[in-house]
Design a protein around this motif. Sequence first.
Motif, PDB file in Angstrom:
ATOM      1  N   TYR A 185      24.653  14.243  26.384  1.00 15.50           N
ATOM      2  CA  TYR A 185      24.343  13.054  25.598  1.00 15.50           C
ATOM      3  C   TYR A 185      24.487  13.364  24.116  1.00 15.50           C
ATOM      4  N   THR A 186      24.497  12.315  23.296  1.00 24.43           N
ATOM      5  CA  THR A 186      24.470  12.511  21.855  1.00 24.43           C
ATOM      6  C   THR A 186      23.040  12.833  21.424  1.00 24.43           C
ATOM      7  N   VAL A 187      22.904  13.421  20.233  1.00 26.74           N
ATOM      8  CA  VAL A 187      21.573  13.696  19.700  1.00 26.74           C
ATOM      9  C   VAL A 187      20.795  12.395  19.533  1.00 26.74           C
ATOM     10  N   LYS A 188      21.470  11.347  19.103  1.00 28.28           N
ATOM     11  CA  LYS A 188      20.807  10.059  18.907  1.00 28.28           C
ATOM     12  C   LYS A 188      20.222   9.538  20.220  1.00 28.28           C
ATOM     13  N   HIS A 189      20.998   9.650  21.295  1.00 25.73           N
ATOM     14  CA  HIS A 189      20.537   9.159  22.597  1.00 25.73           C
ATOM     15  C   HIS A 189      19.362  10.008  23.090  1.00 25.73           C
ATOM     16  N   LEU A 190      19.461  11.323  22.937  1.00 22.10           N
ATOM     17  CA  LEU A 190      18.385  12.208  23.376  1.00 22.10           C
ATOM     18  C   LEU A 190      17.120  11.950  22.566  1.00 22.10           C
ATOM     19  N   THR A 191      17.278  11.777  21.279  1.00 22.22           N
ATOM     20  CA  THR A 191      16.121  11.522  20.428  1.00 22.22           C
ATOM     21  C   THR A 191      15.438  10.212  20.801  1.00 22.22           C
ATOM     22  N   ARG A 192      16.232   9.192  21.098  1.00 20.15           N
ATOM     23  CA  ARG A 192      15.664   7.913  21.497  1.00 20.15           C
ATOM     24  C   ARG A 192      14.837   8.066  22.775  1.00 20.15           C
ATOM     25  N   ALA A 193      15.342   8.854  23.721  1.00 16.59           N
ATOM     26  CA  ALA A 193      14.608   9.085  24.971  1.00 16.59           C
ATOM     27  C   ALA A 193      13.314   9.856  24.717  1.00 16.59           C
ATOM     28  N   CYS A 194      13.357  10.846  23.835  1.00 17.10           N
ATOM     29  CA  CYS A 194      12.165  11.639  23.533  1.00 17.10           C
ATOM     30  C   CYS A 194      11.096  10.800  22.850  1.00 17.10           C
ATOM     31  N   VAL A 195      11.501   9.946  21.926  1.00 11.61           N
ATOM     32  CA  VAL A 195      10.543   9.083  21.240  1.00 11.61           C
ATOM     33  C   VAL A 195       9.890   8.127  22.234  1.00 11.61           C
ATOM     34  N   ALA A 196      10.696   7.579  23.144  1.00  8.02           N
ATOM     35  CA  ALA A 196      10.153   6.645  24.139  1.00  8.02           C
ATOM     36  C   ALA A 196       9.184   7.349  25.082  1.00  8.02           C
ATOM     37  N   ALA A 197       9.524   8.571  25.499  1.00  3.12           N
ATOM     38  CA  ALA A 197       8.720   9.267  26.510  1.00  3.12           C
ATOM     39  C   ALA A 197       7.543  10.042  25.926  1.00  3.12           C
ATOM     40  N   ALA A 198       7.727  10.570  24.697  1.00  2.00           N
ATOM     41  CA  ALA A 198       6.690  11.452  24.150  1.00  2.00           C
ATOM     42  C   ALA A 198       6.230  11.083  22.746  1.00  2.00           C
ATOM     43  N   GLY A 199       6.880  10.108  22.136  1.00  2.00           N
ATOM     44  CA  GLY A 199       6.451   9.680  20.813  1.00  2.00           C
ATOM     45  C   GLY A 199       7.005  10.482  19.664  1.00  2.00           C
ATOM     46  N   HIS A 200       7.894  11.447  19.949  1.00  2.00           N
ATOM     47  CA  HIS A 200       8.458  12.295  18.908  1.00  2.00           C
ATOM     48  C   HIS A 200       9.945  12.529  19.182  1.00  2.00           C
ATOM     49  N   PRO A 201      10.758  12.745  18.133  1.00  2.11           N
ATOM     50  CA  PRO A 201      12.170  13.049  18.343  1.00  2.11           C
ATOM     51  C   PRO A 201      12.364  14.432  18.950  1.00  2.11           C
ATOM     52  N   ALA A 202      13.566  14.674  19.435  1.00  2.00           N
ATOM     53  CA  ALA A 202      13.865  15.927  20.133  1.00  2.00           C
ATOM     54  C   ALA A 202      13.594  17.151  19.262  1.00  2.00           C
ATOM     55  N   LYS A 203      14.032  17.130  18.008  1.00  2.00           N
ATOM     56  CA  LYS A 203      13.861  18.295  17.137  1.00  2.00           C
ATOM     57  C   LYS A 203      12.396  18.640  16.953  1.00  2.00           C
ATOM     58  N   HIS A 204      11.561  17.625  16.807  1.00  2.00           N
ATOM     59  CA  HIS A 204      10.124  17.859  16.679  1.00  2.00           C
ATOM     60  C   HIS A 204       9.580  18.565  17.921  1.00  2.00           C
ATOM     61  N   LEU A 205       9.978  18.117  19.100  1.00  2.00           N
ATOM     62  CA  LEU A 205       9.481  18.710  20.341  1.00  2.00           C
ATOM     63  C   LEU A 205       9.989  20.140  20.516  1.00  2.00           C
ATOM     64  N   ILE A 206      11.226  20.388  20.113  1.00  2.00           N
ATOM     65  CA  ILE A 206      11.777  21.753  20.206  1.00  2.00           C
ATOM     66  C   ILE A 206      10.955  22.702  19.339  1.00  2.00           C
ATOM     67  N   ASP A 207      10.756  22.324  18.085  1.00  2.00           N
ATOM     68  CA  ASP A 207       9.986  23.184  17.187  1.00  2.00           C
ATOM     69  C   ASP A 207       8.540  23.329  17.667  1.00  2.00           C
ATOM     70  N   ALA A 208       7.963  22.250  18.170  1.00  2.00           N
ATOM     71  CA  ALA A 208       6.579  22.307  18.650  1.00  2.00           C
ATOM     72  C   ALA A 208       6.442  23.271  19.820  1.00  2.00           C
ATOM     73  N   ARG A 209       7.441  23.310  20.696  1.00  2.00           N
ATOM     74  CA  ARG A 209       7.383  24.236  21.843  1.00  2.00           C
ATOM     75  C   ARG A 209       7.444  25.679  21.376  1.00  2.00           C
ATOM     76  N   VAL A 210       8.266  25.960  20.359  1.00  2.00           N
ATOM     77  CA  VAL A 210       8.358  27.324  19.826  1.00  2.00           C
ATOM     78  C   VAL A 210       7.037  27.720  19.166  1.00  2.00           C
ATOM     79  N   VAL A 211       6.471  26.824  18.375  1.00  2.00           N
ATOM     80  CA  VAL A 211       5.199  27.113  17.711  1.00  2.00           C
ATOM     81  C   VAL A 211       4.101  27.339  18.745  1.00  2.00           C
ATOM     82  N   LEU A 212       4.080  26.539  19.796  1.00  2.00           N
ATOM     83  CA  LEU A 212       3.070  26.700  20.836  1.00  2.00           C
ATOM     84  C   LEU A 212       3.164  28.073  21.480  1.00  2.00           C
TER      85      LEU A 212
END
Length: 263
Positions: A185-212
């Motif tokens: 998928y495109t980054v835009k499409h993936l980000t839209r799915a992440c915001v809908a499912a988790a409330g945050h864009p993909a990049k935010h979730l990636i960084d959050a997983r590393v920090v965790l």
Amino acid sequence: MADIRGRIPAHTLASPHRADFHILILITTGEGRHEIDFASHPCRPGTLLWVRPGQAHRFHHPGSLDGKVVLFTADFPPDLGSAGPRLTGWLATPRWTPAGPDLTAISTTIDQIAAERAASVHAMPVALLRHLLAVLLLRIDRLPTEDDRRVDSATAELFDRFQAELERSYALTRSAEHYAARLGYTVKHLTRACVAAAGHPAKHLIDARVVLEAKRLLAYTEVPVADIGRRLGFADPTNFGKFFARHAHTTPGAFRRTQKASG
């Protein structure tokens, strides 16, 4: 929980630790708090907690709480369909407060699991236990949560695939473009799915997983900070320190000292 306290010293339960299996706890008496992945959750009779494999957790004043505990490995439950990722992913809800019929049904199912396990020392009914556990987990899936996001099946499937890919690759890359390409998928499409499912864009979730993961390793191991950075894909310890400070608002060393001091 009384059985667990009898086998594990209180200071160990009160220090950050990780298990490689699932831990379900239904509080029956007492009041206190339980920390799961650095978020502190209030506990009272009727509180239901779920610690997933790999999560850092600790009890605050473990002697003040009692309850029913179910332990199971990741491969024990049968296929839970679309509920599986919602229940077991790293973003899954850790705490509920079921009441009325929901609380009664969950407590009764836990008692049934315990009774079958206790009565079958020499011939454990694995299939029955597996299905009773599935009933318990699916009942939990129906409980309301503070952030109860339900999305269409296509979005849910893409987000589940993203979470699975993130678990495989968070220590290798923090590029949203990489994950989007891997998923087709495109980054835009993936980000839209992440915001809908988790409330945050993909990049935010990636960084959050590393920090965790960095927080988990800092809290429950003595691995040097530089080595933790390398494990998480940072060749330069300084870059890891800057990344961690930007997202956690403290340095890795200060975070570790705080966790050890509060254990």
